[in-house]
Design a protein around this motif. Sequence first.
Motif, PDB file in Angstrom:
ATOM      1  N   MET A 296       0.725  -1.107   0.164  1.00 52.04           N
ATOM      2  CA  MET A 296      -0.010  -0.025   0.071  1.00 52.04           C
ATOM      3  C   MET A 296       1.115   1.254  -0.041  1.00 52.04           C
ATOM      4  SD  MET A 296      -2.931   1.159   2.835  1.00 52.04           S
ATOM      5  CE  MET A 296      -3.726  -0.317   2.281  1.00 52.04           C
ATOM      6  N   ALA A 297       0.672   2.024  -0.866  1.00 54.45           N
ATOM      7  CA  ALA A 297       1.484   3.252  -0.831  1.00 54.45           C
ATOM      8  C   ALA A 297       1.098   4.285   0.474  1.00 54.45           C
ATOM      9  CB  ALA A 297       0.828   4.182  -2.099  1.00 54.45           C
ATOM     10  N   SER A 298       2.286   4.928   0.857  1.00 52.26           N
ATOM     11  CA  SER A 298       2.244   5.478   1.817  1.00 52.26           C
ATOM     12  C   SER A 298       1.405   6.842   2.154  1.00 52.26           C
ATOM     13  CB  SER A 298       3.722   5.951   2.346  1.00 52.26           C
ATOM     14  OG  SER A 298       4.247   6.834   1.364  1.00 52.26           O
ATOM     15  N   LYS A 299       0.897   7.320   3.193  1.00 54.13           N
ATOM     16  CA  LYS A 299       0.041   8.339   3.103  1.00 54.13           C
ATOM     17  C   LYS A 299       0.853   9.761   2.878  1.00 54.13           C
ATOM     18  CE  LYS A 299      -3.184   6.421   6.370  1.00 54.13           C
ATOM     19  NZ  LYS A 299      -3.590   6.454   8.036  1.00 54.13           N
ATOM     20  N   PRO A 300       0.305  10.749   2.279  1.00 56.23           N
ATOM     21  CA  PRO A 300       1.059  11.987   2.085  1.00 56.23           C
ATOM     22  C   PRO A 300       1.372  12.362   3.360  1.00 56.23           C
ATOM     23  CG  PRO A 300      -0.964  11.873   0.761  1.00 56.23           C
ATOM     24  CD  PRO A 300      -0.886  10.708   1.579  1.00 56.23           C
ATOM     25  N   SER A 301       2.411  13.289   3.563  1.00 59.75           N
ATOM     26  CA  SER A 301       2.681  13.828   4.685  1.00 59.75           C
ATOM     27  C   SER A 301       2.036  15.503   4.737  1.00 59.75           C
ATOM     28  CB  SER A 301       4.352  13.760   5.012  1.00 59.75           C
ATOM     29  OG  SER A 301       5.079  14.237   4.043  1.00 59.75           O
ATOM     30  N   LEU A 302       1.763  15.668   5.970  1.00 57.92           N
ATOM     31  CA  LEU A 302       1.100  16.852   6.114  1.00 57.92           C
ATOM     32  C   LEU A 302       1.343  17.512   7.582  1.00 57.92           C
ATOM     33  CD1 LEU A 302      -1.286  18.903   4.951  1.00 57.92           C
ATOM     34  CD2 LEU A 302      -2.849  17.704   6.413  1.00 57.92           C
ATOM     35  N   LEU A 303       1.779  18.920   7.396  1.00 65.46           N
ATOM     36  CA  LEU A 303       1.916  19.800   8.499  1.00 65.46           C
ATOM     37  C   LEU A 303       0.924  20.691   8.920  1.00 65.46           C
ATOM     38  CD1 LEU A 303       3.865  20.993  10.918  1.00 65.46           C
ATOM     39  CD2 LEU A 303       4.589  22.649   9.388  1.00 65.46           C
ATOM     40  N   VAL A 304       0.135  20.324   9.989  1.00 63.85           N
ATOM     41  CA  VAL A 304      -1.023  21.309  10.353  1.00 63.85           C
ATOM     42  C   VAL A 304      -0.705  22.078  11.413  1.00 63.85           C
ATOM     43  CG1 VAL A 304      -3.292  21.183  11.045  1.00 63.85           C
ATOM     44  CG2 VAL A 304      -2.531  19.295   9.866  1.00 63.85           C
ATOM     45  N   THR A 305      -0.462  23.389  10.924  1.00 69.87           N
ATOM     46  CA  THR A 305       0.275  24.473  11.954  1.00 69.87           C
ATOM     47  C   THR A 305      -0.457  24.727  13.303  1.00 69.87           C
ATOM     48  OG1 THR A 305      -0.685  26.144  10.619  1.00 69.87           O
ATOM     49  CG2 THR A 305       1.499  25.184   9.951  1.00 69.87           C
ATOM     50  N   ARG A 306      -1.894  24.720  13.097  1.00 73.37           N
ATOM     51  CA  ARG A 306      -2.685  25.083  14.463  1.00 73.37           C
ATOM     52  C   ARG A 306      -3.531  24.031  14.779  1.00 73.37           C
ATOM     53  NH1 ARG A 306      -3.358  30.572  14.967  1.00 73.37           N
ATOM     54  NH2 ARG A 306      -3.992  29.960  17.266  1.00 73.37           N
TER      55      ARG A 306
ATOM     56  N   PRO B 139       6.816  30.550  15.604  1.00 74.97           N
ATOM     57  CA  PRO B 139       7.598  31.439  14.558  1.00 74.97           C
ATOM     58  C   PRO B 139       7.831  30.682  13.355  1.00 74.97           C
ATOM     59  CG  PRO B 139       8.588  31.161  16.785  1.00 74.97           C
ATOM     60  CD  PRO B 139       7.501  29.983  16.694  1.00 74.97           C
ATOM     61  N   GLN B 140       8.206  31.829  12.315  1.00 76.31           N
ATOM     62  CA  GLN B 140       8.127  31.355  10.771  1.00 76.31           C
ATOM     63  C   GLN B 140       9.404  30.430  10.982  1.00 76.31           C
ATOM     64  OE1 GLN B 140      10.088  33.734   7.474  1.00 76.31           O
ATOM     65  NE2 GLN B 140       7.902  34.102   7.156  1.00 76.31           N
ATOM     66  N   ASP B 141      10.498  30.506  11.540  1.00 74.38           N
ATOM     67  CA  ASP B 141      11.480  29.624  11.300  1.00 74.38           C
ATOM     68  C   ASP B 141      11.184  28.259  11.798  1.00 74.38           C
ATOM     69  OD1 ASP B 141      13.323  31.554  10.364  1.00 74.38           O
ATOM     70  OD2 ASP B 141      14.300  31.954  12.302  1.00 74.38           O
ATOM     71  N   GLU B 142      10.259  28.186  13.000  1.00 75.54           N
ATOM     72  CA  GLU B 142      10.178  26.785  13.421  1.00 75.54           C
ATOM     73  C   GLU B 142       9.082  25.985  12.201  1.00 75.54           C
ATOM     74  OE1 GLU B 142       7.941  24.699  17.440  1.00 75.54           O
ATOM     75  OE2 GLU B 142       8.310  26.763  17.164  1.00 75.54           O
ATOM     76  N   TRP B 143       8.070  26.740  11.741  1.00 73.51           N
ATOM     77  CA  TRP B 143       7.023  26.114  11.003  1.00 73.51           C
ATOM     78  C   TRP B 143       7.751  25.585   9.587  1.00 73.51           C
ATOM     79  CZ3 TRP B 143       5.657  27.897   6.247  1.00 73.51           C
ATOM     80  CH2 TRP B 143       5.569  29.313   6.055  1.00 73.51           C
ATOM     81  N   LEU B 144       8.637  26.451   9.206  1.00 71.73           N
ATOM     82  CA  LEU B 144       9.514  26.187   7.875  1.00 71.73           C
ATOM     83  C   LEU B 144      10.366  24.879   8.311  1.00 71.73           C
ATOM     84  CD1 LEU B 144      10.462  29.827   6.595  1.00 71.73           C
ATOM     85  CD2 LEU B 144       8.899  28.126   5.643  1.00 71.73           C
TER      86      LEU B 144
END
Length: 320
Positions: free
Chosen positions: A1-11, A37-42
Motif C-alpha cells: 500500500m502506498a504511504s500516506k502523504p505527509s502533512l503539517l497542520v500548523t494550528r 515562529p516562521q523559522d519553526e514551521w518552516l
Amino acid sequence: MASKPSLLVTRRMPDAVTARASRDYDAELNPDDRIMPQDEWLAKAEGKDGLMICSSEKVTAEAVARLPGSVKIISTFSVGHEHIDIEAVKASGRTVTNTPDVLNEAVADIAMLCLLGAARRAHEGQTLVRQGEWNGWYSTMLLGKDLTGARLGILGMGGIGQAIARRARGFGLAVHYHNRTRLAPELEGDAIYHDSAEGLAAVADFLSVSCPSTDETRGMVDADFIAALPPGAVLVNTARGDIVDDDAVIEALQSGRLRAAGLDVFKGEPALDVRYRSLPNVFLLPHLGSATDNTRDAMGFCCLDNLDAFFAGKACPTAL
C-alpha cells in the motif's frame, strides 16, 4: 500500500477535522495550538508534502523561497489570503487553496450582531447591568438608532455581502452596495448598485465592510470616506481590520461623526488599538465571524477536500 502523504497542520483544528487529517495523512499536528515562529514551521515543513495553515502563518515571498522542495501544496484554513504571497507561491510551482463560501452565513450572522449591538448600544447596556448600575427604566435611557427604513451600504458584495443583504432586508433596511463588478439581476434583487465607494458612502446610514483585504482596499475607510457618510452613521467591520483607518474611525467615534461602530476584526489583532476599549459607542468582538461548530468543521473539510484532490491528481475545488 502506498504511504500516506505527509502533512503539517500548523494550528489546532476542530476534533472532526483532526480525526480526518490523522486518518488520511501522515499528519504532524499542533495540539497545544502554539503559534510557531516562521523559522519553526518552516523547519517542521521539511519532508512534508503539504501544509495546512491559518492566517497566523505569514507565507511571504521570503518564506516561499525557504520552503522545502517536498512541499507541493499550501491549504489555508481561511477565506482571506492576504497572509500569503499568492504570486510567489504560484511562481514556485506550488498550489494554494482557501475556504470560500462555507463561512458566508456564519460571518453574516456576526455582521448583523455587530450592527445591532452598535445601533442599540448593547455594550453600554451590558455594562450597566453587569456593574450593578442599572437603576430602573426611564424614557431616554440608551436611545439607539432605528434599522427599519434606514439604508445599509455593503462594501463588497461577494458571498458574505449577499448573505448580509438577505438578513438586512428582514430588518427593514434598504440595501445599497458597491462591488468591483455589478451583480447579475437574480443576485442583486432589489439592492441598489453604486459604481464607486464614494457614491455608496453618501447613502450609507449603516456601512458594512465586507470586502477582502487587498492593495486597493487597505485603508479605504479613511477620514475622507467617513466624511462622505451621512452624519451619525454606524460602521460595521467583519472583513479585515486593515481596511479601515483606525485613527480616522476613532476620531469620528469620539467626535460623534460616527454614531457607533461594531467591530469583529482589527489591524494587528489581537493587539488592537487600545483606544477602542475605552469608547462606549463601540461594540467589540474577538474575530468570531466563522466561529460556529459547523462552520469551522466545514472550513477544515474544505482544506482537506483540496488536499485530497491534489494528491489524487485532480483539480483542487477552491484553488486560488
